[in-house]
Design a protein around this motif. Structure first.
Motif, PDB file in Angstrom:
ATOM      1  N   ALA A  20     -52.268  34.233 -42.883  1.00 48.10           N
ATOM      2  CA  ALA A  20     -50.946  33.608 -42.982  1.00 48.10           C
ATOM      3  C   ALA A  20     -50.676  32.670 -41.815  1.00 48.10           C
ATOM      4  O   ALA A  20     -49.973  31.683 -41.949  1.00 48.10           O
ATOM      5  N   GLY A  21     -51.224  32.945 -40.642  1.00 44.71           N
ATOM      6  CA  GLY A  21     -51.000  32.098 -39.476  1.00 44.71           C
ATOM      7  C   GLY A  21     -51.564  30.706 -39.659  1.00 44.71           C
ATOM      8  O   GLY A  21     -50.960  29.718 -39.247  1.00 44.71           O
ATOM      9  N   ASP A  22     -52.750  30.590 -40.283  1.00 41.83           N
ATOM     10  CA  ASP A  22     -53.345  29.271 -40.534  1.00 41.83           C
ATOM     11  C   ASP A  22     -52.484  28.465 -41.498  1.00 41.83           C
ATOM     12  O   ASP A  22     -52.291  27.268 -41.323  1.00 41.83           O
ATOM     13  N   ARG A  23     -51.970  29.130 -42.523  1.00 40.93           N
ATOM     14  CA  ARG A  23     -51.131  28.449 -43.513  1.00 40.93           C
ATOM     15  C   ARG A  23     -49.838  27.960 -42.856  1.00 40.93           C
ATOM     16  O   ARG A  23     -49.397  26.839 -43.103  1.00 40.93           O
ATOM     17  N   ALA A  24     -49.240  28.779 -41.994  1.00 35.00           N
ATOM     18  CA  ALA A  24     -48.003  28.387 -41.320  1.00 35.00           C
ATOM     19  C   ALA A  24     -48.245  27.200 -40.397  1.00 35.00           C
ATOM     20  O   ALA A  24     -47.422  26.283 -40.311  1.00 35.00           O
ATOM     21  N   ALA A  25     -49.383  27.204 -39.711  1.00 39.68           N
ATOM     22  CA  ALA A  25     -49.696  26.079 -38.817  1.00 39.68           C
ATOM     23  C   ALA A  25     -49.900  24.792 -39.614  1.00 39.68           C
ATOM     24  O   ALA A  25     -49.447  23.719 -39.204  1.00 39.68           O
ATOM     25  N   ARG A  26     -50.572  24.883 -40.768  1.00 41.87           N
ATOM     26  CA  ARG A  26     -50.767  23.695 -41.598  1.00 41.87           C
ATOM     27  C   ARG A  26     -49.442  23.173 -42.128  1.00 41.87           C
ATOM     28  O   ARG A  26     -49.205  21.966 -42.194  1.00 41.87           O
ATOM     29  N   ARG A  27     -48.554  24.082 -42.518  1.00 38.40           N
ATOM     30  CA  ARG A  27     -47.229  23.661 -42.997  1.00 38.40           C
ATOM     31  C   ARG A  27     -46.447  22.969 -41.892  1.00 38.40           C
ATOM     32  O   ARG A  27     -45.775  21.963 -42.126  1.00 38.40           O
ATOM     33  N   ALA A  28     -46.506  23.520 -40.684  1.00 40.44           N
ATOM     34  CA  ALA A  28     -45.785  22.917 -39.564  1.00 40.44           C
ATOM     35  C   ALA A  28     -46.335  21.528 -39.266  1.00 40.44           C
ATOM     36  O   ALA A  28     -45.581  20.587 -39.000  1.00 40.44           O
ATOM     37  N   ASP A  29     -47.664  21.364 -39.305  1.00 36.71           N
ATOM     38  CA  ASP A  29     -48.261  20.047 -39.079  1.00 36.71           C
ATOM     39  C   ASP A  29     -47.832  19.050 -40.154  1.00 36.71           C
ATOM     40  O   ASP A  29     -47.505  17.900 -39.851  1.00 36.71           O
ATOM     41  N   ALA A  30     -47.823  19.479 -41.402  1.00 41.73           N
ATOM     42  CA  ALA A  30     -47.421  18.584 -42.492  1.00 41.73           C
ATOM     43  C   ALA A  30     -45.957  18.183 -42.349  1.00 41.73           C
ATOM     44  O   ALA A  30     -45.594  17.024 -42.552  1.00 41.73           O
ATOM     45  N   ARG A  31     -45.100  19.140 -41.969  1.00 40.53           N
ATOM     46  CA  ARG A  31     -43.680  18.846 -41.776  1.00 40.53           C
ATOM     47  C   ARG A  31     -43.494  17.855 -40.635  1.00 40.53           C
ATOM     48  O   ARG A  31     -42.698  16.925 -40.728  1.00 40.53           O
ATOM     49  N   ARG A  32     -44.257  18.022 -39.539  1.00 39.89           N
ATOM     50  CA  ARG A  32     -44.182  17.120 -38.402  1.00 39.89           C
ATOM     51  C   ARG A  32     -44.634  15.711 -38.792  1.00 39.89           C
ATOM     52  O   ARG A  32     -44.014  14.724 -38.420  1.00 39.89           O
ATOM     53  N   ARG A  33     -45.705  15.608 -39.582  1.00 38.09           N
ATOM     54  CA  ARG A  33     -46.178  14.285 -40.024  1.00 38.09           C
ATOM     55  C   ARG A  33     -45.143  13.592 -40.901  1.00 38.09           C
ATOM     56  O   ARG A  33     -44.894  12.393 -40.761  1.00 38.09           O
ATOM     57  N   ARG A  34     -44.506  14.345 -41.812  1.00 36.67           N
ATOM     58  CA  ARG A  34     -43.476  13.738 -42.675  1.00 36.67           C
ATOM     59  C   ARG A  34     -42.286  13.268 -41.847  1.00 36.67           C
ATOM     60  O   ARG A  34     -41.740  12.196 -42.075  1.00 36.67           O
ATOM     61  N   ASN A  36     -42.298  12.387 -38.641  1.00 32.16           N
ATOM     62  CA  ASN A  36     -42.695  11.211 -37.872  1.00 32.16           C
ATOM     63  C   ASN A  36     -42.729   9.970 -38.753  1.00 32.16           C
ATOM     64  O   ASN A  36     -42.285   8.894 -38.342  1.00 32.16           O
ATOM     65  N   ALA A  37     -43.248  10.098 -39.968  1.00 34.64           N
ATOM     66  CA  ALA A  37     -43.301   8.953 -40.885  1.00 34.64           C
ATOM     67  C   ALA A  37     -41.894   8.486 -41.232  1.00 34.64           C
ATOM     68  O   ALA A  37     -41.628   7.288 -41.315  1.00 34.64           O
ATOM     69  N   ARG A  38     -40.977   9.431 -41.419  1.00 33.00           N
ATOM     70  CA  ARG A  38     -39.592   9.079 -41.734  1.00 33.00           C
ATOM     71  C   ARG A  38     -38.956   8.327 -40.568  1.00 33.00           C
ATOM     72  O   ARG A  38     -38.247   7.334 -40.757  1.00 33.00           O
ATOM     73  N   ILE A  39     -39.209   8.767 -39.341  1.00 32.02           N
ATOM     74  CA  ILE A  39     -38.642   8.100 -38.167  1.00 32.02           C
ATOM     75  C   ILE A  39     -39.207   6.692 -38.034  1.00 32.02           C
ATOM     76  O   ILE A  39     -38.476   5.735 -37.762  1.00 32.02           O
ATOM     77  N   ILE A  40     -40.499   6.537 -38.244  1.00 37.63           N
ATOM     78  CA  ILE A  40     -41.115   5.215 -38.145  1.00 37.63           C
ATOM     79  C   ILE A  40     -40.548   4.272 -39.196  1.00 37.63           C
ATOM     80  O   ILE A  40     -40.223   3.120 -38.910  1.00 37.63           O
ATOM     81  N   ARG A  41     -40.377   4.769 -40.439  1.00 39.62           N
ATOM     82  CA  ARG A  41     -39.792   3.923 -41.499  1.00 39.62           C
ATOM     83  C   ARG A  41     -38.377   3.513 -41.124  1.00 39.62           C
ATOM     84  O   ARG A  41     -37.969   2.375 -41.325  1.00 39.62           O
ATOM     85  N   HIS A  42     -37.595   4.448 -40.585  1.00 37.18           N
ATOM     86  CA  HIS A  42     -36.209   4.151 -40.220  1.00 37.18           C
ATOM     87  C   HIS A  42     -36.165   3.086 -39.129  1.00 37.18           C
ATOM     88  O   HIS A  42     -35.335   2.185 -39.171  1.00 37.18           O
ATOM     89  N   ARG A  43     -37.059   3.164 -38.154  1.00 37.10           N
ATOM     90  CA  ARG A  43     -37.073   2.170 -37.083  1.00 37.10           C
ATOM     91  C   ARG A  43     -37.499   0.805 -37.592  1.00 37.10           C
ATOM     92  O   ARG A  43     -37.026  -0.215 -37.126  1.00 37.10           O
TER      93      ARG A  43
END
Length: 97
Positions: A20-34, A36-43
């Protein structure tokens, strides 16, 4: 192939192939990437910092122009000639019937 584990309602499900720890880390990374992409688009879509207040100034100028036009319209409509023209128009419309 692993045997299904019977859960609630008698439906079978297979055990998770990863911890479960690996899955949670992957989810956190995916959320962080989304995020960051949203912030870049907004800028990229946003207004540069030096011109951020321009919309307010433009609204103020348009409001002043509208007030000046309204004052001019009141001055024209309250003149004696226009009043006489409007009164004769209204009187002829009411006496027509």
């Amino acid at each position: 192939m692993p045997e299904p584990i019977l859960g609630q309602g008698g439906r079978g499900s297979f055990p998770d192939p990863e911890p479960a720890g690996d899955r949670a880390a992957r989810r956190a990374d995916a959320r962080r990437r989304r995020s960051n992409a949203r912030i870049i688009r907004h800028r990229q879509d946003g207004v540069p910092g030096g011109e951020a207040g321009m919309a307010t100034a433009e609204y103020a100028i348009a409001t002043l122009a509208a007030v000046a036009f309204a004052a001019l319209l009141v001055a024209v409509l309250s003149s004696g000639e226009v009043k006489g023209l409007l009164m004769s128009l209204i009187t002829s419309a009411l006496n027509f019937g």
